[in-house]
Design a protein around this motif. Structure first.
Motif, PDB file in Angstrom:
ATOM      1  N   ASP A 284       0.794  -1.224   0.000  1.00  0.00           N
ATOM      2  CA  ASP A 284       0.000   0.000   0.000  1.00  0.00           C
ATOM      3  C   ASP A 284       0.825   1.273   0.000  1.00  0.00           C
ATOM      4  O   ASP A 284       0.267   2.370   0.073  1.00  0.00           O
ATOM      5  N   ARG A 285       2.171   1.174  -0.024  1.00  0.00           N
ATOM      6  CA  ARG A 285       2.986   2.386  -0.036  1.00  0.00           C
ATOM      7  C   ARG A 285       4.345   2.107  -0.659  1.00  0.00           C
ATOM      8  O   ARG A 285       4.764   0.964  -0.822  1.00  0.00           O
ATOM      9  N   GLY A 519       8.269   1.668   5.043  1.00  0.00           N
ATOM     10  CA  GLY A 519       7.341   1.036   4.116  1.00  0.00           C
ATOM     11  C   GLY A 519       7.527  -0.449   3.952  1.00  0.00           C
ATOM     12  O   GLY A 519       7.142  -0.996   2.901  1.00  0.00           O
TER      13      GLY A 519
END
Length: 575
Positions: A284-285, A519
């Motif tokens: 998601d990042r 991340g």
């Protein structure tokens, strides 16, 4: 915070140099004779001050040993050789002490043999003293053949002059010769008789000097004043040069080590573990660059926060907390091999040189030059020192976390009892001190001779070893480790476990935070670190039977391929 040179552990180690000859000789050999060796890290102590007292204790003991042997040497001609008869019962009692230390003898013989020899030597010594007393007070002519066999030349009636056929002048000359011989006999007997009390006085004075040192310069009140310590004011260019060098090396962040024992000075390894996980990006990042320094930046604040007491309702109650974690120390250290340097003075201890090594070592992940985050807690007045070395490295998409806890266990019980022993001697009544001195007198001659021989051997090695021109080496032993006996109480074990679990929890939290902020996924790391940090082994997948609990029996009939057998189990976990 108490400086290392004034700590209780340093004071007891200094006292130990007066009480244990082997410990004192080991300290002098490592820090004074082998000047090519770097000083081991001294966690919570000042090894240079221990060396100063070791040299002072040896000088004092050499002086007392020379005085005791001088009394024996003077007594032998004064006693016409009669004092040599003391050596027989002394040798028998020494043989009893030697025999009691032999481990290969049967148990019954190692008990009965020394007992018989010890009392045979004591009785022989007592009989010899009784014969001397009888001879000293004029009872020699009435002694039986046993007494004459011990004192043949002094007590034999045939040794007197012949008065059968002489003139008056001859009789006068014979009387003068008889009087001179009688004086010589009395001098010999009394010299032999007073030898033991004279040596006992020297033994008592030597013990009294140690007791006064514990009450004076080594007392808890005066020891923190380093400038008033007589051992620190000792003359000698070699001592001053090595003292300054030891103080430069022992507390610095640079560790010059030998490959056989890189953590020399830190104590005993305690559940060392390592962990490696895959750096998996979160879907998601976007991930950010993550180097080794980034992990340290997250770990250090979390560990440093352990110094702050939890809220207690008022600042006064929070300030009253005495948990040793309040004095927790954190620094970065670099391990460098001592091999390859041209001299001991060439080590990069200067701040600028060390900073250059630190900046390069934190990211390189080298084999010989290694960077560690060092976290230290000195508990029990530096009697129990817990040190955690943390190393984080990333390579090829993998994260490697190494945690190497080490513990310095309490000092020897003899060193811890130094104040008690000195207090008991100072406040003991005169009769008790006299009895102790007389009991220690028979073995004082042998101890004095061994002391002088050890001193001469040290000087010989110092003069002929060529250590000053030798290539530098890492430390062989640590002053603090030499003074430990690796035993602890339940309270101390509980404290060490609490320190380690708390610090390791914060280290793991710092790594988790760094991964999350960059991340990366943290589930695998969090799952594995719980198992490995507790001393277990994380098993990602397993085939066959697995036993959990005690008293399990597992049979596996499959053939193990050649070369697949393990080398053995360790107490450390492995990820």
């Amino acid at each position: 915070m108490t400086p290392p040179g004034a700590s209780e552990a340093t004071r007891l180690l200094c006292a130990g140099t007066y009480m244990d000859e082997s410990y004192r000789d080991a300290v002098i050999d490592e820090l004074y004779v082998h000047e090519e060796r770097f000083a081991a890290p001294s966690l919570g102590i000042d090894a240079a001050r221990v060396l100063a007292h070791a040299l002072r204790a040896r000088r004092l003991q050499l002086g007392w040993a020379a005085a005791i042997l001088l009394v024996w040497i003077v007594a032998v001609p004064l006693s016409s050789g009669l004092a040599v008869l003391y050596l027989y019962p002394i040798a028998v009692m020494a043989l009893a002490r030697f025999m009691s230390g032999l481990t290969f003898l049967p148990p019954w013989l190692s008990v009965i043999g020394p007992f018989v020899l010890r009392w045979y030597g004591r009785i022989s010594l007592l009989v010899f003293l009784v014969v001397l007393l009888v001879a000293a007070f004029g009872g020699g002519d009435g002694l039986a053949g046993f007494g004459r066999s011990l004192l043949p030349d002094l007590l034999s009636p045939d040794s007197g002059p012949d008065y059968s056929t002489y003139s008056a002048m001859d009789a006068t000359s014979a009387y003068d010769a008889s009087a001179g011989s009688g004086f010589a006999d009395a001098l010999a007997v009394w010299s032999t008789l007073l030898l033991l009390p004279a040596v006992a006085v020297l033994v008592a004075l030597q013990r009294g000097q140690f007791a006064r040192a514990l009450a004076d310069e080594l007392s808890r009140e005066r020891f923190p004043d380093v400038m008033s310590d007589p051992a620190e004011r000792a003359e000698g260019l070699r001592f001053r040069r090595l003292r300054d060098r030891v103080r430069t090396e022992q507390h610095g962040p640079l560790m010059m080590y030998r490959a056989a024992n890189p953590f020399c000075g830190a104590g005993v390894p305690y559940r060392t573990w390592s962990l490696s996980v895959e750096l998996s990006p979160r879907p998601d990042r976007t991930t950010e660059p993550l180097d080794n320094a980034a992990f340290l930046e997250r770990i250090v604040p979390l560990v440093a926060a352990l110094r702050v007491p939890s809220p207690h309702g008022s600042p006064e109650r929070a300030a009253a907390v005495r948990d040793r974690l309040r004095a927790l120390e954190i620094d970065e250290c670099v391990f460098l091999p001592a091999e390859g340097l041209p001299s001991r003075a060439a080590a990069p201890y200067a701040p600028a040189e060390f900073e250059e090594h630190r900046a390069e070592a934190v990211e390189e992940g080298g084999e010989t030059r290694r960077h560690f985050l060092r976290i230290r807690v000195g508990g029990w007045n530096e009697g129990v020192v817990t040190t955690v070395f943390v190393r984080v490295h990333t390579q090829g998409g993998m994260l490697m976390l190494e945690v190497a806890p080490h513990v310095l266990w309490p000092l020897r019980q003899l060193f811890q009892d130094a104040d008690r022993i000195a207090h008991q001697y100072r406040h003991h009544h005169r009769f008790g001190r006299a009895v102790w001195a007389l009991a220690a007198t028979p073995r004082s001659a042998g101890q004095a001779l061994l002391t002088l021989l050890r001193g001469l051997l040290s000087l010989w090695r110092l003069g002929t070893g060529g250590y000053g021109a030798a290539l530098p080496e890492g430390p062989a032993v640590s002053v603090r480790e030499l003074g430990s006996y690796n035993e602890s109480s339940l309270f101390q074990d509980m404290d060490v476990a609490r320190y380690l679990k708390t610090i390791q929890q914060r280290v793991a939290a710092g790594v988790t935070t760094a991964l999350r902020e960059a991340g990366y996924r943290t589930e695998e790391f969090e799952q594995r670190v719980v198992h490995v940090a507790e001393g277990g082994t994380y098993i990602e997948s397993a085939q066959g039977a697995i036993g959990i609990g005690d008293h399990n029996t597992i049979t596996h009939n499959a053939t193990t391929p050649r070369g697949a057998a393990s080398k053995g189990s360790k107490k450390s976990g492995n990820g």
